[in-house]
Scaffold this active site. Structure first.
Site, PDB file in Angstrom:
ATOM      1  N   SER A 137       0.871  -1.184   0.000  1.00 18.29           N
ATOM      2  CA  SER A 137       0.000   0.000   0.000  1.00 18.29           C
ATOM      3  C   SER A 137       0.902   1.225   0.000  1.00 18.29           C
ATOM      4  CB  SER A 137      -0.852  -0.016   1.278  1.00 18.29           C
ATOM      5  OG  SER A 137      -1.552   1.201   1.435  1.00 18.29           O
ATOM      6  N   TYR A 150      -1.636  -0.592  10.757  1.00 16.96           N
ATOM      7  CA  TYR A 150      -1.705  -0.979   9.339  1.00 16.96           C
ATOM      8  C   TYR A 150      -0.419  -0.542   8.628  1.00 16.96           C
ATOM      9  CZ  TYR A 150      -3.740  -1.240   4.576  1.00 16.96           C
ATOM     10  OH  TYR A 150      -4.004  -1.528   3.259  1.00 16.96           O
TER      11      TYR A 150
HETATM   12  N1  LIG Z   1      -8.815  -0.530  -0.536  1.00 18.70           N
HETATM   13  C1  LIG Z   1      -7.774   0.257  -0.318  1.00 18.70           C
HETATM   14  O1  LIG Z   1      -7.929   1.477  -0.065  1.00 18.70           O
HETATM   15  C2  LIG Z   1      -6.379  -0.278  -0.401  1.00 18.70           C
HETATM   16  C3  LIG Z   1      -5.319   0.637  -0.585  1.00 18.70           C
HETATM   17  C4  LIG Z   1      -4.024   0.138  -0.617  1.00 18.70           C
HETATM   18  C5  LIG Z   1      -3.782  -1.209  -0.492  1.00 18.70           C
HETATM   19  N2  LIG Z   1      -4.819  -2.062  -0.327  1.00 18.70           N
HETATM   20  C6  LIG Z   1      -4.517  -3.480  -0.161  1.00 18.70           C
HETATM   21  O2  LIG Z   1      -5.092  -4.189  -1.246  1.00 18.70           O
HETATM   22  C7  LIG Z   1      -5.409  -5.526  -0.828  1.00 18.70           C
HETATM   23  C8  LIG Z   1      -6.846  -5.859  -1.189  1.00 18.70           C
HETATM   24  O3  LIG Z   1      -7.677  -5.015  -0.408  1.00 18.70           O
HETATM   25  P1  LIG Z   1      -9.206  -4.704  -0.740  1.00 18.70           P
HETATM   26  O4  LIG Z   1      -9.294  -3.240  -0.767  1.00 18.70           O
HETATM   27  O5  LIG Z   1      -9.654  -5.506  -1.885  1.00 18.70           O
HETATM   28  O6  LIG Z   1      -9.855  -5.188   0.636  1.00 18.70           O
HETATM   29  P2  LIG Z   1     -11.195  -5.987   0.983  1.00 18.70           P
HETATM   30  O7  LIG Z   1     -11.491  -5.672   2.392  1.00 18.70           O
HETATM   31  O8  LIG Z   1     -12.241  -5.686  -0.012  1.00 18.70           O
HETATM   32  O9  LIG Z   1     -10.737  -7.499   0.832  1.00 18.70           O
HETATM   33  C9  LIG Z   1      -9.827  -8.088   1.720  1.00 18.70           C
HETATM   34  C10 LIG Z   1     -10.226  -9.537   1.912  1.00 18.70           C
HETATM   35  O10 LIG Z   1      -9.263 -10.136   2.800  1.00 18.70           O
HETATM   36  C11 LIG Z   1      -9.972 -11.096   3.547  1.00 18.70           C
HETATM   37  N3  LIG Z   1      -9.274 -11.506   4.770  1.00 18.70           N
HETATM   38  C12 LIG Z   1      -9.172 -10.825   5.943  1.00 18.70           C
HETATM   39  N4  LIG Z   1      -8.538 -11.577   6.852  1.00 18.70           N
HETATM   40  C13 LIG Z   1      -8.227 -12.762   6.252  1.00 18.70           C
HETATM   41  C14 LIG Z   1      -7.576 -13.952   6.695  1.00 18.70           C
HETATM   42  N5  LIG Z   1      -7.106 -14.082   7.935  1.00 18.70           N
HETATM   43  N6  LIG Z   1      -7.442 -14.973   5.813  1.00 18.70           N
HETATM   44  C15 LIG Z   1      -7.924 -14.862   4.558  1.00 18.70           C
HETATM   45  N7  LIG Z   1      -8.561 -13.760   4.088  1.00 18.70           N
HETATM   46  C16 LIG Z   1      -8.703 -12.723   4.932  1.00 18.70           C
HETATM   47  C17 LIG Z   1     -11.292 -10.393   3.894  1.00 18.70           C
HETATM   48  O11 LIG Z   1     -12.265 -11.319   4.330  1.00 18.70           O
HETATM   49  C18 LIG Z   1     -11.602  -9.719   2.587  1.00 18.70           C
HETATM   50  O12 LIG Z   1     -12.432 -10.535   1.794  1.00 18.70           O
HETATM   51  C19 LIG Z   1      -5.116  -5.555   0.666  1.00 18.70           C
HETATM   52  O13 LIG Z   1      -3.840  -6.119   0.894  1.00 18.70           O
HETATM   53  C20 LIG Z   1      -5.121  -4.103   1.076  1.00 18.70           C
HETATM   54  O14 LIG Z   1      -4.360  -3.861   2.234  1.00 18.70           O
HETATM   55  C21 LIG Z   1      -6.100  -1.636  -0.296  1.00 18.70           C
END
Ligand SMILES: NC(=O)c1ccc[n+]([C@@H]2O[C@H](COP(=O)([O-])OP(=O)(O)OC[C@H]3O[C@@H](n4cnc5c(N)ncnc54)[C@H](O)[C@@H]3O)[C@@H](O)[C@H]2O)c1
Length: 256
Positions: A137, A150
């Site tokens: 991120s 985080y």
């Molecule tokens: N959305 C944002 O603003 C953003 C920005 C930068 C980086 N990211 C990163 O991108 C990636 C995807 O994020 P997203 O936005 O699609 O999030 P999201 O919340 O939509 O999806 C994340 C998924 O991870 C799953 N998860 C949580 N704990 C878990 C575990 N112990 N085992 C297996 N699965 C688990 C959740 O159930 C969820 O379905 C993440 O690594 C996030 O940190 C997101």
């Protein structure tokens, strides 16, 4: 698209960018193993989309990850691409957040990446092909108030992904470490439900597809870092060159 393989394994496949990646690949006729702790989310991901095998998995549990990797390879074939996308993002001041929450954020966001790397990557390296995509991120570079736990987990992912890449480059596997700004996915709801950092309002969240497209560009160039969205790379440079100025801006934005 830069993906010429057949089988992808995706953690966090039950929501957001993991779900979108799973559906995109399935629509192109690829075979996808979608892993998540959220069983309902997994069902929704696969509903109406052929080619998605759902495997309930807790990425913090190394046995669970090992079994999921084995099942994916037995039922779908050797893994050609991994998306490490599982994460959580509860926000709050470090001294207010429960100790168990701070550890849980590290276990999932960083420990999950380690577990998947240990079980899925050796086969890819042996075969000398595939794409290994880690979601970090911008929070892995730019620390801000309310996001400390985080931030720490994503700083760890950045370091792990960078060393992993340098230890294994030139072995046929392509690596990407994805560093997006806020993206419009359900993850942001966890900040809404806790504390919303005003820093997030500096630009509207970008779309998940923008992030996935930027990954393809990076893989094609065979470089490591993915900074999707306008101004993201500039923010990264600003943090590297002017950390005190960035903290001044964060304090002014958050109001203390
Ligand atoms: N959305 C944002 O603003 C953003 C920005 C930068 C980086 N990211 C990163 O991108 C990636 C995807 O994020 P997203 O936005 O699609 O999030 P999201 O919340 O939509 O999806 C994340 C998924 O991870 C799953 N998860 C949580 N704990 C878990 C575990 N112990 N085992 C297996 N699965 C688990 C959740 O159930 C969820 O379905 C993440 O690594 C996030 O940190 C997101």
């Amino acid at each position: 698209m830069a993906f010429s393989g057949k089988v992808a394994l995706i953690t966090g496949g039950g929501s957001g960018m993991g779900r979108l990646a799973a559906r995109n690949l399935a629509a192109q006729g690829k075979l996808v193993a979608a892993l998540d702790v959220n069983v309902d989310g997994l069902k929704e991901t696969a509903d109406g989309h052929d080619g998605i095998l759902t495997i309930p998995t807790d990425v913090t549990d190394s046995d669970s990850v090992e079994n999921a990797v084995r099942r994916c390879e037995q039922e779908l074939g050797p893994i050609d691409r991994v998306y490490n996308a599982a994460a959580i993002m509860p926000t709050g001041l470090l001294m207010d957040q429960d100790i168990s929450v701070i550890h849980k954020i590290m276990d999932i966001n960083y420990g999950g990446v380690v577990n998947v790397a240990k079980y899925a990557l050796p086969g890819m390296l042996e075969r000398g092909r595939g794409d290994f995509i880690n979601f970090a991120s911008m929070a892995g570079w730019l620390p801000i108030i309310y996001l400390g736990a985080y931030n720490a987990s994503k700083f760890a992912v950045v370091a792990f992904a960078e060393v992993l890449y340098h230890e294994n480059r030139n072995k046929g596997v392509r690596f990407a470490c994805v560093c997006p700004p806020p993206v419009a996915t359900p993850l942001l709801q966890q900040a809404e439900d806790n504390v919303w950092p005003k820093t997030f309002d500096s630009a509207p969240p970008i779309e998940p597809q923008q992030v996935l497209d930027a990954i393809e560009v990076t893989l094609e160039k065979d470089t490591l870092w993915v900074f999707p969205g306008r101004g993201t790379k500039l923010g990264w440079r600003a943090r590297l060159w002017f950390p005190r100025l960035m903290w001044k801006i964060v304090h002014r934005t958050e109001g203390f």
